[in-house]
Design a protein around this motif. Structure first.
Motif, PDB file in Angstrom:
ATOM      1  N   GLY A   1    -107.370  -0.930  59.394  1.00 34.98           N
ATOM      2  CA  GLY A   1    -107.601   0.074  60.427  1.00 34.98           C
ATOM      3  C   GLY A   1    -106.426   0.315  61.345  1.00 34.98           C
ATOM      4  N   ARG A   2    -105.487  -0.630  61.421  1.00 31.43           N
ATOM      5  CA  ARG A   2    -104.327  -0.417  62.297  1.00 31.43           C
ATOM      6  C   ARG A   2    -103.040  -0.120  61.531  1.00 31.43           C
ATOM      7  N   MET A   3    -103.133  -0.012  60.215  1.00 28.83           N
ATOM      8  CA  MET A   3    -101.951   0.289  59.420  1.00 28.83           C
ATOM      9  C   MET A   3    -101.549   1.759  59.554  1.00 28.83           C
ATOM     10  N   GLU A   4    -100.232   1.987  59.556  1.00 32.81           N
ATOM     11  CA  GLU A   4     -99.691   3.336  59.632  1.00 32.81           C
ATOM     12  C   GLU A   4     -98.963   3.747  58.361  1.00 32.81           C
ATOM     13  N   MET A   5     -98.978   2.874  57.354  1.00 36.15           N
ATOM     14  CA  MET A   5     -98.349   3.214  56.082  1.00 36.15           C
ATOM     15  C   MET A   5     -98.932   2.350  54.975  1.00 36.15           C
ATOM     16  N   ALA A   6     -98.783   2.852  53.761  1.00 30.95           N
ATOM     17  CA  ALA A   6     -99.232   2.102  52.583  1.00 30.95           C
ATOM     18  C   ALA A   6     -98.406   2.543  51.391  1.00 30.95           C
ATOM     19  N   PHE A   7     -98.199   1.613  50.478  1.00 28.77           N
ATOM     20  CA  PHE A   7     -97.540   1.907  49.213  1.00 28.77           C
ATOM     21  C   PHE A   7     -98.614   1.947  48.141  1.00 28.77           C
ATOM     22  N   VAL A   8     -98.551   2.994  47.300  1.00 32.06           N
ATOM     23  CA  VAL A   8     -99.609   3.240  46.317  1.00 32.06           C
ATOM     24  C   VAL A   8     -99.012   3.157  44.916  1.00 32.06           C
ATOM     25  N   GLY A   9     -99.599   2.305  44.081  1.00 31.60           N
ATOM     26  CA  GLY A   9     -99.166   2.185  42.699  1.00 31.60           C
ATOM     27  C   GLY A   9    -100.226   2.724  41.756  1.00 31.60           C
ATOM     28  N   THR A  10     -99.800   3.617  40.838  1.00 31.23           N
ATOM     29  CA  THR A  10    -100.715   4.185  39.848  1.00 31.23           C
ATOM     30  C   THR A  10    -100.009   4.214  38.497  1.00 31.23           C
ATOM     31  N   ALA A  11    -100.760   4.457  37.452  1.00 28.10           N
ATOM     32  CA  ALA A  11    -100.200   4.625  36.107  1.00 28.10           C
ATOM     33  C   ALA A  11    -101.072   5.590  35.336  1.00 28.10           C
ATOM     34  N   ASP A  12    -100.451   6.344  34.426  1.00 32.20           N
ATOM     35  CA  ASP A  12    -101.240   7.275  33.629  1.00 32.20           C
ATOM     36  C   ASP A  12    -101.868   6.557  32.439  1.00 32.20           C
ATOM     37  N   ALA A  13    -102.494   7.311  31.547  1.00 32.51           N
ATOM     38  CA  ALA A  13    -103.207   6.707  30.428  1.00 32.51           C
ATOM     39  C   ALA A  13    -102.281   5.947  29.491  1.00 32.51           C
TER      40      ALA A  13
ATOM     41  N   ILE B   1    -104.311   9.036  38.479  1.00 27.93           N
ATOM     42  CA  ILE B   1    -105.673   8.570  38.726  1.00 27.93           C
ATOM     43  C   ILE B   1    -106.676   9.324  37.867  1.00 27.93           C
ATOM     44  N   SER B   2    -106.427  10.604  37.621  1.00 29.42           N
ATOM     45  CA  SER B   2    -107.343  11.382  36.789  1.00 29.42           C
ATOM     46  C   SER B   2    -107.378  10.866  35.351  1.00 29.42           C
ATOM     47  N   GLU B   3    -106.280  10.209  34.915  1.00 31.11           N
ATOM     48  CA  GLU B   3    -106.228   9.639  33.569  1.00 31.11           C
ATOM     49  C   GLU B   3    -106.594   8.154  33.546  1.00 31.11           C
ATOM     50  N   ASN B   4    -106.245   7.481  34.618  1.00 32.23           N
ATOM     51  CA  ASN B   4    -106.400   6.021  34.680  1.00 32.23           C
ATOM     52  C   ASN B   4    -106.771   5.658  36.109  1.00 32.23           C
ATOM     53  N   PRO B   5    -107.995   5.244  36.365  1.00 34.16           N
ATOM     54  CA  PRO B   5    -108.444   5.057  37.742  1.00 34.16           C
ATOM     55  C   PRO B   5    -107.910   3.813  38.440  1.00 34.16           C
ATOM     56  N   HIS B   6    -107.218   2.938  37.720  1.00 35.08           N
ATOM     57  CA  HIS B   6    -106.712   1.722  38.354  1.00 35.08           C
ATOM     58  C   HIS B   6    -105.630   2.068  39.373  1.00 35.08           C
ATOM     59  N   VAL B   7    -105.744   1.492  40.554  1.00 29.78           N
ATOM     60  CA  VAL B   7    -104.794   1.785  41.632  1.00 29.78           C
ATOM     61  C   VAL B   7    -104.524   0.513  42.419  1.00 29.78           C
ATOM     62  N   ALA B   8    -103.308   0.416  42.947  1.00 29.16           N
ATOM     63  CA  ALA B   8    -102.925  -0.728  43.773  1.00 29.16           C
ATOM     64  C   ALA B   8    -102.402  -0.223  45.105  1.00 29.16           C
ATOM     65  N   LEU B   9    -102.917  -0.764  46.185  1.00 32.33           N
ATOM     66  CA  LEU B   9    -102.432  -0.451  47.528  1.00 32.33           C
ATOM     67  C   LEU B   9    -101.755  -1.685  48.102  1.00 32.33           C
TER      68      LEU B   9
ATOM     69  N   ALA C   1    -111.289   7.112  42.871  1.00 35.31           N
ATOM     70  CA  ALA C   1    -111.925   8.394  42.568  1.00 35.31           C
ATOM     71  C   ALA C   1    -111.363   9.438  43.518  1.00 35.31           C
ATOM     72  N   ILE C   2    -111.187  10.652  43.033  1.00 36.76           N
ATOM     73  CA  ILE C   2    -110.694  11.765  43.846  1.00 36.76           C
ATOM     74  C   ILE C   2    -111.898  12.549  44.357  1.00 36.76           C
ATOM     75  N   VAL C   3    -111.997  12.690  45.676  1.00 39.68           N
ATOM     76  CA  VAL C   3    -113.171  13.327  46.283  1.00 39.68           C
ATOM     77  C   VAL C   3    -112.703  14.412  47.243  1.00 39.68           C
ATOM     78  N   ASP C   4    -113.258  15.607  47.124  1.00 34.13           N
ATOM     79  CA  ASP C   4    -112.910  16.693  48.042  1.00 34.13           C
ATOM     80  C   ASP C   4    -113.301  16.331  49.471  1.00 34.13           C
ATOM     81  N   ASP C   5    -112.514  16.823  50.412  1.00 37.69           N
ATOM     82  CA  ASP C   5    -112.743  16.494  51.813  1.00 37.69           C
ATOM     83  C   ASP C   5    -114.158  16.845  52.264  1.00 37.69           C
ATOM     84  N   VAL C   6    -114.614  18.032  51.925  1.00 42.51           N
ATOM     85  CA  VAL C   6    -115.924  18.471  52.387  1.00 42.51           C
ATOM     86  C   VAL C   6    -117.029  17.588  51.820  1.00 42.51           C
TER      87      VAL C   6
END
Length: 213
Positions: A51-63, A104-112, A131-136
């Motif tokens: 909750g107090r973090m101001e940055m993050a590194f995101v790791g993803t990979a395709d299929a 993420i659309s091909e491979n849902p595994h993610v690392a923060l 999962a990718i979710v629309d804001d609304v």
């Protein structure tokens, strides 16, 4: 690592990880770390940290396993803990490439990876499935989500990470940084000043070729 309950024959991590631990003589140390530090959810201390973090590194990979490392930043709270097993971060209008979302659309595994460079010099890994979710859509169930970032940008969609592992990144070698002004030349038409062509790729591609008119 993929979290599995610790028992006589089950530990977090992949088979290759365990084979190398045996080969390199680190299995006892690794098992202590698994037992003492790895959770399949966020405990209250982790929730406070996120909750107090101001940055993050995101790791993803395709299929096919092709990887991408990306950076996300915002005011404290831009990483929003929905509950002890879900963390969401916003996606804004950007360069339109959508590299992380495409993976993420091909491979849902993610690392923060979140690191406190300022106060405690400590980090937190959160691995899981995204999962990718629309804001609304997400806002219907979570109206407390931030509406806009500090520059007034509104999220177009969110990445919701279902936590499978959460564990500490030790403070060894984490440098201490000092926050400074975040003023940027966002209103400038000068690509170089904005940082959009910092490495000169566009400038070189558009440079005239000798002998051509």
């Amino acid at each position: 690592m993929k979290f599995r309950p610790i028992g006589p024959a089950a530990l977090p991590g992949c088979a290759g990880e365990h084979l190398l631990q045996k080969a390199y003589g680190t299995a006892d140390r690794a098992e202590r770390f698994y037992r003492d530090q790895v959770l399949d959810h966020l405990n209250p201390e982790m929730v406070e940290f996120v909750g107090r973090m101001e940055m993050a590194f995101v790791g993803t990979a395709d299929a096919a396993g092709e990887c991408d490392a990306s950076f996300r930043a915002g005011p404290p709270g831009f990483l929003h803990v929905l509950d002890s097993r879900r963390v969401a971060y916003p996606e804004y209008r950007g360069n339109g490439v959508l590299a992380s979302l495409g993976n993420i659309s091909e491979n849902p595994h993610v690392a923060l990876l979140m690191i406190d460079f300022v106060r405690d010099l400590i980090g937190l890994h959160v691995n899981g499935r995204a999962a990718i979710v629309d804001d609304v859509v997400l806002r219907r169930d979570h109206p407390a989500l931030p509406v806009a970032d500090e520059r007034g940008r509104a999220p177009e969609r969110w990445v919701v990470v279902h936590v499978e592992e959460a564990y500490v990144h030790c403070r060894k070698h984490i440098p201490r940084l000092r926050p400074v002004s975040r003023d940027r030349d966002w209103g400038s038409d000068d690509t170089r000043r904005k940082g959009g062509d910092y490495f000169g790729v566009r400038a070189r591609q558009n440079a005239p070729v000798a002998g051509r008119r």
